[in-house]
Design an enzyme around this catalytic site. Sequence first.
Site, PDB file in Angstrom:
ATOM      1  CG  ASP A 165      -0.572 -24.786  14.568  1.00  0.00           C
ATOM      2  OD1 ASP A 165      -1.678 -25.136  15.020  1.00  0.00           O
ATOM      3  OD2 ASP A 165       0.430 -25.517  14.594  1.00  0.00           O
TER       4      ASP A 165
ATOM      5  CG  ASP B 158      -2.716 -26.649  19.230  1.00  0.00           C
ATOM      6  OD1 ASP B 158      -3.110 -27.809  18.999  1.00  0.00           O
ATOM      7  OD2 ASP B 158      -2.006 -26.007  18.431  1.00  0.00           O
TER       8      ASP B 158
END
Length: 174
Positions: free
Chosen positions: A120, A136
């Site tokens: 991330d 995402d």
Amino acid sequence: MNKKNRCILGICSIILFVMLDQFTKYLASTYLKGGNSISLIKGVFQLHYLENRGAAFGLMQGMKVWFVIGTVLMLGIIFVLYWRSPMEKKFHGARFIMILLASGAFGNLIDRLRLDYVVDFLYFELINFPIFNVADIYVTCGMALLIILGLFYYSEEDWERLISFRKKRESISS
């Protein structure tokens, strides 16, 4: 477009979306790993590397096996629904949503299998939003579109036709 060509187009789209996701994660790992955050909009948005071993928002840390099993099952359902979706123009939106959801699932699945965590790197500092990635974004946009189409575009009969596993009779040849 016949069913076979539609599926080839869907698979090619998924491959392109996953390649974009994996490329951005590669860049994040190369340039951000080790604490080198980059502020794009001071106090608002930054690139910040994080190894997420959980689900969205860092929930359920260390449950890789369940994430992999769940992802594989969801991908199976998405592919069956995509294959069986009516050929009509009205269902292009539903197929696009399935492409987004499958792309996001594959992107994060690749990380889980290869690295044991998901990379991330996108962080909205202003609202202290959990750090996320491009995969995402695909899943979030896909779900938002699903809700919008579900509430304002598709009728109950459309949903029944889309998710029915009974043998369908299509007026357009497959």
